[in-house]
Design a protein around this motif. Structure first.
Motif, short mmCIF file in Angstrom:
data_model
loop_
_atom_site.label_atom_id
_atom_site.label_comp_id
_atom_site.label_asym_id
_atom_site.label_seq_id
_atom_site.Cartn_x
_atom_site.Cartn_y
_atom_site.Cartn_z
N CYS A 240 0.77 -1.03 -0.18
CA CYS A 240 -0.14 -0.09 -0.02
C CYS A 240 0.96 1.46 0.03
O CYS A 240 1.18 1.84 1.03
N ASP A 241 1.31 1.50 -1.19
CA ASP A 241 2.16 2.62 -1.25
C ASP A 241 2.19 3.37 -2.67
O ASP A 241 3.20 3.66 -3.36
N GLY A 242 0.86 3.53 -3.13
CA GLY A 242 0.87 3.64 -4.44
C GLY A 242 0.50 5.22 -4.65
O GLY A 242 1.67 6.09 -5.25
N ILE A 243 -0.38 5.82 -3.80
CA ILE A 243 -0.71 7.43 -3.98
C ILE A 243 -1.36 7.71 -2.83
O ILE A 243 -2.27 7.06 -2.26
N ASP A 244 -0.94 8.78 -2.29
CA ASP A 244 -1.89 9.27 -0.94
C ASP A 244 -2.98 9.84 -1.17
O ASP A 244 -3.38 10.37 -2.21
N CYS A 245 -3.91 9.69 -0.37
CA CYS A 245 -5.59 9.96 -0.31
C CYS A 245 -5.51 11.34 -0.82
O CYS A 245 -6.51 11.38 -1.80
#
Length: 260
Positions: A240-245
């Protein structure tokens, strides 16, 4: 009975029904997780969030209660098992999935959004047989990717006294995502289910195997935390390290196709 044109199956005499952007069965699950909070729906064509779910009355009863319902039921099962959980940054995630059921549902959701917002409806016409389960070949030009969205801080200039300073991926959305390439910004279709962000890229029907591979390589070089999902796969492991919310939310409100 008068014939009319169903958005999914074409000319029909079947009863006209109302299609919800988000399936009622899935919406109820989302509301239950909010624990009394308010679920709003961002509508790009209006440039604002609405308290009521958008609908469109252009689907026949046969499609709505048949193949489309089957897709909705599948995603509800996966939602209960995997999508409902908010993932933290760095968390290891493994998703088990049926590739075609998942992609057909994501395309259905994107097609609903396109019709409601009056944007890229024509690009979905070639994949309607695939959405309706009438053949796999019609969906081959659509590439599917997954990346994880994690909770993040809200920039100080956007915070208010007494309000939360962090944002979590609880807003399910359908729209577009942008990614920077050496030749400029490009758009792909996006469906966000809490921490899971699915990205759909439409390639030309005439694209060769070589050009398809080149596109996938370029896309993954621009979004290295994403993973391509393929028909040969039934599970995928990723961090879980794709794009911050916060960035994801802002991107969804910024990148869109204008109504024509």
């Amino acid at each position: 009975m008068t014939r009319w044109v169903c958005a999914f199956c074409g000319p029909t005499e079947s009863k006209r029904t109302k299609e919800h952007l988000w399936p009622t069965s899935l919406y109820r699950r989302v509301v239950a997780l909010l624990d009394g909070g308010e679920q709003k729906f961002w509508v790009a064509s209006l440039d604002k969030a609405l308290p009521n779910e958008p609908t469109i009355r252009d689907v026949c009863a046969v499609c709505n209660n048949g193949e489309l319902s089957t897709l909705d039921n599948y995603v509800c099962q996966v939602f209960d098992r995997d999508f409902s959980v908010i993932r933290e940054r760095g968390e290891k995630v493994e998703l088990e999935f049926d590739y075609h059921l998942l992609k057909r549902w994501l395309l259905k959701m994107s097609y609903n959004s396109a019709r409601i917002n009056g944007s890229d409806v024509p690009v979905f016409q070639p994949v309607l047989p695939y959405i309706m389960g009438q053949g796999l070949s019609a969906g081959r030009n659509v590439k599917l990717f997954l990346e994880m969205t994690y909770p993040s801080e809200i920039p100080l200039e956007h915070t208010q006294a007494g309000m939360p300073t962090t944002v979590r991926p609880v807003a399910n959305r359908v729209g577009f995502a942008g990614y920077e390439t050496p030749t400029g910004m490009k758009l792909v279709r996006a469906v966000h289910l809490r921490s899971f962000s699915f990205l759909l890229a439409f390639l030309p029907t005439t694209a060769s195997a070589g050009s398809s591979r080149a596109f996938v390589e370029e896309f993954l070089s621009c979004r290295p935390a994403a993973r391509e999902l393929r028909a040969s796969m039934s599970r995928v492991a990723l961090h879980c390290d794709g794009i911050d919310c916060w960035t994801s939310l802002k991107s969804g409100m910024t990148h869109r196709l204008r109504r024509k």
